[in-house]
Motif scaffolding. Structure first.
Motif, PDB file in Angstrom:
ATOM      1  N   VAL A  86       4.620  -5.571  13.275  1.00  0.00           N
ATOM      2  CA  VAL A  86       4.804  -6.508  12.162  1.00  0.00           C
ATOM      3  C   VAL A  86       6.264  -6.478  11.745  1.00  0.00           C
ATOM      4  O   VAL A  86       6.895  -5.416  11.756  1.00  0.00           O
ATOM      5  N   GLU A  87       6.823  -7.640  11.396  1.00  0.00           N
ATOM      6  CA  GLU A  87       8.135  -7.688  10.759  1.00  0.00           C
ATOM      7  C   GLU A  87       7.913  -7.747   9.250  1.00  0.00           C
ATOM      8  O   GLU A  87       7.081  -8.515   8.766  1.00  0.00           O
ATOM      9  N   TRP A  88       8.673  -6.960   8.514  1.00  0.00           N
ATOM     10  CA  TRP A  88       8.484  -6.842   7.071  1.00  0.00           C
ATOM     11  C   TRP A  88       9.569  -7.665   6.389  1.00  0.00           C
ATOM     12  O   TRP A  88      10.708  -7.230   6.253  1.00  0.00           O
ATOM     13  N   VAL A  89       9.200  -8.875   5.985  1.00  0.00           N
ATOM     14  CA  VAL A  89      10.160  -9.845   5.470  1.00  0.00           C
ATOM     15  C   VAL A  89      10.086  -9.894   3.942  1.00  0.00           C
ATOM     16  O   VAL A  89       9.033 -10.187   3.370  1.00  0.00           O
ATOM     17  N   MET A  90      11.218  -9.613   3.300  1.00  0.00           N
ATOM     18  CA  MET A  90      11.321  -9.716   1.850  1.00  0.00           C
ATOM     19  C   MET A  90      12.114 -10.977   1.505  1.00  0.00           C
ATOM     20  O   MET A  90      13.159 -11.247   2.110  1.00  0.00           O
ATOM     21  N   ARG A  91      11.610 -11.737   0.532  1.00  0.00           N
ATOM     22  CA  ARG A  91      12.258 -12.995   0.137  1.00  0.00           C
ATOM     23  C   ARG A  91      12.408 -13.054  -1.382  1.00  0.00           C
ATOM     24  O   ARG A  91      11.512 -12.632  -2.111  1.00  0.00           O
ATOM     25  N   SER A  92      13.530 -13.625  -1.816  1.00  0.00           N
ATOM     26  CA  SER A  92      13.700 -13.812  -3.265  1.00  0.00           C
ATOM     27  C   SER A  92      14.181 -15.216  -3.616  1.00  0.00           C
ATOM     28  O   SER A  92      14.436 -15.496  -4.786  1.00  0.00           O
TER      29      SER A  92
ATOM     30  N   VAL B 252       2.274 -14.393   7.703  1.00  0.00           N
ATOM     31  CA  VAL B 252       0.874 -14.199   7.312  1.00  0.00           C
ATOM     32  C   VAL B 252       0.797 -13.326   6.062  1.00  0.00           C
ATOM     33  O   VAL B 252       1.782 -12.725   5.637  1.00  0.00           O
ATOM     34  N   SER B 253      -0.379 -13.252   5.485  1.00  0.00           N
ATOM     35  CA  SER B 253      -0.586 -12.462   4.272  1.00  0.00           C
ATOM     36  C   SER B 253      -0.984 -11.031   4.613  1.00  0.00           C
ATOM     37  O   SER B 253      -1.351 -10.712   5.748  1.00  0.00           O
ATOM     38  N   ARG B 254      -0.949 -10.183   3.605  1.00  0.00           N
ATOM     39  CA  ARG B 254      -1.430  -8.812   3.735  1.00  0.00           C
ATOM     40  C   ARG B 254      -2.875  -8.809   4.210  1.00  0.00           C
ATOM     41  O   ARG B 254      -3.253  -8.045   5.114  1.00  0.00           O
ATOM     42  N   GLU B 255      -3.703  -9.677   3.593  1.00  0.00           N
ATOM     43  CA  GLU B 255      -5.122  -9.723   3.937  1.00  0.00           C
ATOM     44  C   GLU B 255      -5.326 -10.091   5.408  1.00  0.00           C
ATOM     45  O   GLU B 255      -6.189  -9.509   6.086  1.00  0.00           O
ATOM     46  N   THR B 256      -4.533 -11.027   5.912  1.00  0.00           N
ATOM     47  CA  THR B 256      -4.663 -11.439   7.313  1.00  0.00           C
ATOM     48  C   THR B 256      -4.283 -10.298   8.245  1.00  0.00           C
ATOM     49  O   THR B 256      -4.959 -10.066   9.257  1.00  0.00           O
TER      50      THR B 256
ATOM     51  N   PHE C  76       0.156  -0.127   6.050  1.00  0.00           N
ATOM     52  CA  PHE C  76       0.680  -1.321   5.400  1.00  0.00           C
ATOM     53  C   PHE C  76       1.276  -0.976   4.040  1.00  0.00           C
ATOM     54  O   PHE C  76       2.380  -1.431   3.706  1.00  0.00           O
ATOM     55  N   GLU C  77       0.577  -0.188   3.259  1.00  0.00           N
ATOM     56  CA  GLU C  77       1.062   0.145   1.919  1.00  0.00           C
ATOM     57  C   GLU C  77       2.351   0.958   1.977  1.00  0.00           C
ATOM     58  O   GLU C  77       3.260   0.745   1.175  1.00  0.00           O
ATOM     59  N   GLU C  78       2.450   1.888   2.905  1.00  0.00           N
ATOM     60  CA  GLU C  78       3.670   2.688   3.032  1.00  0.00           C
ATOM     61  C   GLU C  78       4.841   1.815   3.488  1.00  0.00           C
ATOM     62  O   GLU C  78       5.948   1.905   2.960  1.00  0.00           O
ATOM     63  N   ALA C  79       4.593   0.945   4.462  1.00  0.00           N
ATOM     64  CA  ALA C  79       5.638   0.042   4.944  1.00  0.00           C
ATOM     65  C   ALA C  79       6.072  -0.918   3.833  1.00  0.00           C
ATOM     66  O   ALA C  79       7.265  -1.202   3.670  1.00  0.00           O
ATOM     67  N   SER C  80       5.112  -1.397   3.059  1.00  0.00           N
ATOM     68  CA  SER C  80       5.419  -2.287   1.947  1.00  0.00           C
ATOM     69  C   SER C  80       6.294  -1.587   0.910  1.00  0.00           C
ATOM     70  O   SER C  80       7.266  -2.158   0.403  1.00  0.00           O
TER      71      SER C  80
END
Length: 322
Positions: A105-111, A167-171, A183-187
């Motif tokens: 997964v790529e962990w993309v942060m947007r603002s 995609v979403s966390r749920e997906t 997922f939670e640690e990566a987030s």
């Protein structure tokens, strides 16, 4: 601090398109050539290749040196926030890293509401979507407007030739791509690093608009940061002082990142499919100049390009490092 355009023009003849070193097992990414050494180390050679719309579209002079050195700076300055894979930098374009298993997964942060690719938040918003990766977006927003708060928008990693999917966390969890704890640690890591990146950039008159992180599993089982961090390749970086003025005028923000090249490609009618337009040297030079401006502003020191033939230099420096 600014580089002479003649030096950038000279760099056009020194681009590092790829490597085939007699070490380890080679894996070729869009930008980096990775060599798994079999001893717990990985050699990452950051080439001058540039990708856009999930395609390698050419090269930029000194790009690999810029990305490699800026990433190393960020890795060193954020070690207390998150563990990373950096072990050493024996060459301007080379990193010696701890061997890790990349998370899929790529962990993309947007603002900000921006972007031109099919995975960007603005691409979906202008087509009527008001839900993006599990986040609700309000009506009436303008392109390049700041979001109420930074959001995490994970992206799947497409097979070679395919397109990534936001995609979403749920997906992610429903598909079983990774487990919830991971997922939670990566987030947590992505959010903490983005907050620090935005703080550092703001202090230097820049806006860290969005970024993507690659994370991996270290041999001890921990989640660590790999690949690169807060570079003009993995991030959008805008000049803060002109942002409001340009927004008011309906103009695009001044960007010191890959978006400059993306916009040129989009204006040429290329968005990932079909023949890749040949990028003029002047566009390549200007793109590199912007990368260097970002690098120098963030690090607070001049970028000094190495003008040696890159393959010979890398071979020599790796031989010494071994």
């Amino acid at each position: 601090m600014s580089i002479d355009v003649d030096v950038l023009r000279r760099g056009l003849d020194l681009v590092l398109e790829g490597t085939d070193l007699p070490i380890g097992e080679r894996m070729r990414g869009k930008v980096r050539d990775n060599y798994s050494m079999g001893d717990g180390r990985r050699i990452l050679v950051t080439t001058d290749r540039i990708s856009a719309f999930d395609r390698v579209i050419g090269t930029l002079p000194f790009k690999g040196q810029i990305l490699n050195q800026l990433s190393a700076w960020w890795f060193e300055t954020t070690r207390e926030i998150a563990k990373n894979h950096l072990l050493g930098v024996p060459d301007p374009s080379v990193t010696i890293a701890m061997e890790c298993e990349p998370l899929p997964v790529e962990w993309v942060m947007r603002s900000y509401l921006t972007g031109v690719t099919s995975t960007s938040i603005y691409y979906h918003y202008k087509r009527g979507a008001r839900e993006f990766c599990g986040h609700t977006l309000r009506q009436g927003m303008r392109k390049n407007e700041r979001l109420p708060e930074p959001i995490l928008t994970p992206s799947t990693k497409a097979e070679k030739g395919g397109h990534d999917e936001s995609v979403s966390r749920e997906t992610i969890l429903e598909r079983g791509v990774i487990d919830e704890a991971t997922f939670e640690e990566a987030s947590r890591i992505a959010r903490a690093l983005f907050a620090e990146g935005q703080r550092v950039c703001a202090a230097r008159g820049l806006i860290l608009v969005d970024t993507k992180y690659e994370l991996g599993r270290a041999p001890d089982g921990s989640v660590v940061v790999i690949d690169e961090m807060h570079t003009p390749d993995s991030s959008r970086i805008w000049l803060a002082e002109s942002y409001e003025t340009r927004m008011s005028a309906g103009e695009e923000p001044e960007s010191w990142d890959k978006e400059y090249v993306r916009r040129w490609l989009a204006a040429e009618g290329f968005r990932g499919d079909g023949p890749i337009p040949k990028i003029p040297d002047e566009i390549r030079i200007e793109a590199s100049r912007r990368y260097i401006e970002a690098c120098e502003t963030i690090r607070g020191e001049a970028f000094e390009p190495n003008l040696e033939p890159p393959i010979e230099r890398i071979r020599r420096n790796l031989a010494v490092a071994h």
